[in-house]
Write a protein that holds these residues in place. Structure first.
Motif, PDB file in Angstrom:
ATOM      1  N   VAL A  45       0.695  -1.199   0.238  1.00 55.01           N
ATOM      2  CA  VAL A  45      -0.129  -0.123  -0.012  1.00 55.01           C
ATOM      3  C   VAL A  45       0.745   1.324   0.129  1.00 55.01           C
ATOM      4  O   VAL A  45       0.528   2.162  -0.647  1.00 55.01           O
ATOM      5  CB  VAL A  45      -0.905   0.035   1.144  1.00 55.01           C
ATOM      6  N   ALA A  46       2.134   1.173   0.771  1.00 53.85           N
ATOM      7  CA  ALA A  46       2.903   2.502   0.822  1.00 53.85           C
ATOM      8  C   ALA A  46       3.511   2.677  -0.529  1.00 53.85           C
ATOM      9  O   ALA A  46       3.827   3.818  -0.464  1.00 53.85           O
ATOM     10  CB  ALA A  46       3.978   2.030   1.920  1.00 53.85           C
ATOM     11  N   ARG A  47       3.474   1.656  -1.373  1.00 54.91           N
ATOM     12  CA  ARG A  47       4.103   2.046  -2.535  1.00 54.91           C
ATOM     13  C   ARG A  47       3.005   2.943  -3.538  1.00 54.91           C
ATOM     14  O   ARG A  47       3.450   3.637  -4.545  1.00 54.91           O
ATOM     15  CB  ARG A  47       4.472   1.191  -3.226  1.00 54.91           C
ATOM     16  N   HIS A  48       1.890   2.779  -3.260  1.00 55.42           N
ATOM     17  CA  HIS A  48       0.801   3.554  -3.994  1.00 55.42           C
ATOM     18  C   HIS A  48      -0.033   4.511  -3.568  1.00 55.42           C
ATOM     19  O   HIS A  48      -0.644   5.222  -4.209  1.00 55.42           O
ATOM     20  CB  HIS A  48      -0.068   2.617  -4.518  1.00 55.42           C
ATOM     21  N   ALA A  49      -0.262   4.489  -2.201  1.00 52.68           N
ATOM     22  CA  ALA A  49      -1.115   5.535  -1.577  1.00 52.68           C
ATOM     23  C   ALA A  49      -0.398   6.427  -0.525  1.00 52.68           C
ATOM     24  O   ALA A  49       0.841   6.128  -0.338  1.00 52.68           O
ATOM     25  CB  ALA A  49      -2.418   4.714  -1.140  1.00 52.68           C
ATOM     26  N   ASP A  50      -1.066   6.970   0.051  1.00 53.75           N
ATOM     27  CA  ASP A  50      -0.627   7.787   1.039  1.00 53.75           C
ATOM     28  C   ASP A  50      -0.784   7.435   2.648  1.00 53.75           C
ATOM     29  O   ASP A  50       0.017   7.994   3.470  1.00 53.75           O
ATOM     30  CB  ASP A  50      -1.327   9.323   1.138  1.00 53.75           C
ATOM     31  N   ALA A  51      -1.577   6.261   2.854  1.00 55.56           N
ATOM     32  CA  ALA A  51      -1.381   5.952   4.242  1.00 55.56           C
ATOM     33  C   ALA A  51      -2.375   4.522   4.025  1.00 55.56           C
ATOM     34  O   ALA A  51      -3.139   4.058   3.080  1.00 55.56           O
ATOM     35  CB  ALA A  51      -2.440   6.657   5.103  1.00 55.56           C
ATOM     36  N   ALA A  52      -2.038   3.589   4.877  1.00 51.54           N
ATOM     37  CA  ALA A  52      -2.642   2.399   5.103  1.00 51.54           C
ATOM     38  C   ALA A  52      -3.482   2.160   6.437  1.00 51.54           C
ATOM     39  O   ALA A  52      -3.006   2.516   7.569  1.00 51.54           O
ATOM     40  CB  ALA A  52      -1.744   1.201   4.972  1.00 51.54           C
ATOM     41  N   VAL A  53      -4.586   1.576   6.466  1.00 49.73           N
ATOM     42  CA  VAL A  53      -5.538   1.524   7.637  1.00 49.73           C
ATOM     43  C   VAL A  53      -5.299  -0.154   8.046  1.00 49.73           C
ATOM     44  O   VAL A  53      -5.707  -0.708   6.982  1.00 49.73           O
ATOM     45  CB  VAL A  53      -7.048   1.882   7.417  1.00 49.73           C
ATOM     46  N   VAL A  54      -5.111  -0.209   9.136  1.00 49.62           N
ATOM     47  CA  VAL A  54      -4.955  -1.646   9.621  1.00 49.62           C
ATOM     48  C   VAL A  54      -5.984  -1.876  10.903  1.00 49.62           C
ATOM     49  O   VAL A  54      -5.742  -1.283  11.885  1.00 49.62           O
ATOM     50  CB  VAL A  54      -3.644  -1.961  10.003  1.00 49.62           C
ATOM     51  N   ALA A  55      -6.814  -2.591  10.671  1.00 49.30           N
ATOM     52  CA  ALA A  55      -7.855  -2.866  11.708  1.00 49.30           C
ATOM     53  C   ALA A  55      -8.078  -4.217  12.341  1.00 49.30           C
ATOM     54  O   ALA A  55      -7.649  -4.450  13.347  1.00 49.30           O
ATOM     55  CB  ALA A  55      -9.275  -2.162  11.405  1.00 49.30           C
TER      56      ALA A  55
END
Length: 276
Positions: free
Chosen positions: A223-233
Motif C-alpha cells: 500500500v505504501a508504494r501506491h497510496a498515502d496511508a494504510a488503515v489496519v484494523a
C-alpha cells in the motif's frame, strides 16, 4: 493547518506513507482501549482511527462486529468515546484522531452537539460509514463550524462519474475501501491498487488511505508504494481477541503483542519510500 493536514504534509516531506491503526473504543474495556491509543501513538501510528461501537455495524466484518459487541457490553457510549479522546489529548496533542462509525448514534446524540463536543474533546475527523453523499448536509454544517473533517469512503465500484460527486465535500483524506464486501475478509493486490489509486487521484488532491483489507507488514508495504496511508484494523483486533483471558480481559502481554504488530507495520511502511 489541521492536525490531519499537518501530518500528511510531514509524511510528504519524508517521502513515505502513513500508518493508521484502528482501536474499537472500550474493547474489551475502557482501560485497554486507552492503553492501546497511547501505545499506538508511541509505536509509530501517524493517525489513529477510533471505532464508535454500534449495534448494527453493516459494513463491518465478523472481527469488528465482535469487538463492537464486547465494547457495548463494557458500557461504550458516544459520550464515553469522547471522554477517551479527552484523556488521550491530555498527553498527546499531535497525533490526529479520526472517529469511525454510523449515523444513528450521532443523530440520537444530536449532530450539532456531537460536532461541538467532538471538537472540544480533540477529535480531528469523522468517517460516517452509512451517511449517503446526498444527505451529507445533515453533518457538514456542524462539522465545518467546529473544524472537523468529513472523510468520505470510495470503493472499487465507485464509477469515474460518481467520484467527483462523492468527493466534492470531502476533507482530510479519502478512505479507499480497497475491496468489495465487509472489513477484514480479504486484501487488495498490487495490481488492484495500480489500477485504482491513479483513478482516484485524478478526481481529488486529497491524500488517499487504503483500508478494509490490510493485515500484514508486507501488505502495508505494498500500500505504501501506491497510496498515502494504510488503515489496519481487523488484524490488530484479532491479535487482541485471541489472547483475552477467561473473563474477557486483555492481559498486559496481549496489549504488548498488539503494539508490537503496530511497530512492525510502521517499520515496513517506513522502509518503502514513495516517488516524489
Amino acid at each position: 493547518m489541521s492536525r490531519i493536514a499537518a501530518t500528511f504534509a510531514h509524511l510528504k516531506t519524508e517521502g513515505r506513507a502513513g500508518l493508521i491503526p484502528f482501536v474499537e473504543a472500550f474493547d474489551p474495556d475502557r482501560a485497554t482501549s486507552a492503553a492501546l491509543l497511547a501505545g499506538m501513538a508511541a509505536r509509530g501510528a501517524d493517525i489513529i482511527e477510533i471505532g464508535m461501537p454500534f449495534t448494527d455495524p453493516m459494513a463491518d466484518g465478523p472481527t469488528i462486529q465482535a469487538a463492537g459487541r464486547r465494547a457495548l457490553r463494557a458500557g461504550a457510549t458516544l459520550a464515553g468515546v469522547l471522554d477517551l479522546v479527552r484523556e488521550f489529548r491530555a498527553v498527546n496533542g499531535t497525533v490526529p484522531l479520526v472517529l469511525m462509525g454510523y449515523l444513528n448514534p450521532i443523530l440520537s446524540y444530536g449532530v450539532e452537539r456531537f460536532a461541538a463536543d467532538a471538537a472540544k474533546a480533540g477529535v480531528d475527523g469523522l468517517i460516517v460509514v452509512d451517511l449517503p453523499t446526498e444527505e451529507a448536509d445533515l453533518m457538514l454544517p456542524g462539522l465545518r463550524a467546529n473544524g472537523l473533517d468529513l472523510i468520505r469512503l470510495v470503493a472499487p465500484t465507485t464509477s469515474d462519474e460518481r467520484l467527483p460527486v462523492v468527493l466534492k465535500e470531502s476533507s482530510g483524506f479519502v478512505y479507499y475501501v480497497s475491496i468489495t464486501g465487509v472489513t477484514g475478509t480479504r486484501t487488495a493486490s498490487a495490481e488492484d491498487l495500480t489500477r485504482d489509486i491513479p483513478r482516484i487521484r485524478a478526481a481529488t488532491d486529497l491524500p488517499i488511505a487504503v483500508g478494509f483489507g490490510v493485515r500484514t507488514p508486507e501488505q502495508a508495504a505494498i500500500v505504501a508504494r501506491h497510496a498515502d496511508a494504510a488503515v489496519v484494523a481487523s488484524a490488530l483486533i484479532d491479535r487482541m481477541a485471541s489472547g483475552l483471558d477467561e473473563s474477557g480481559h486483555a492481559p498486559h502481554a496481549v496489549i504488548e503483542a498488539v503494539l508490537d504488530d503496530v511497530s512492525a507495520l510502521a517499520g515496513a511502511m517506513r522502509g518503502e519510500k514513495r516517488a516524489a
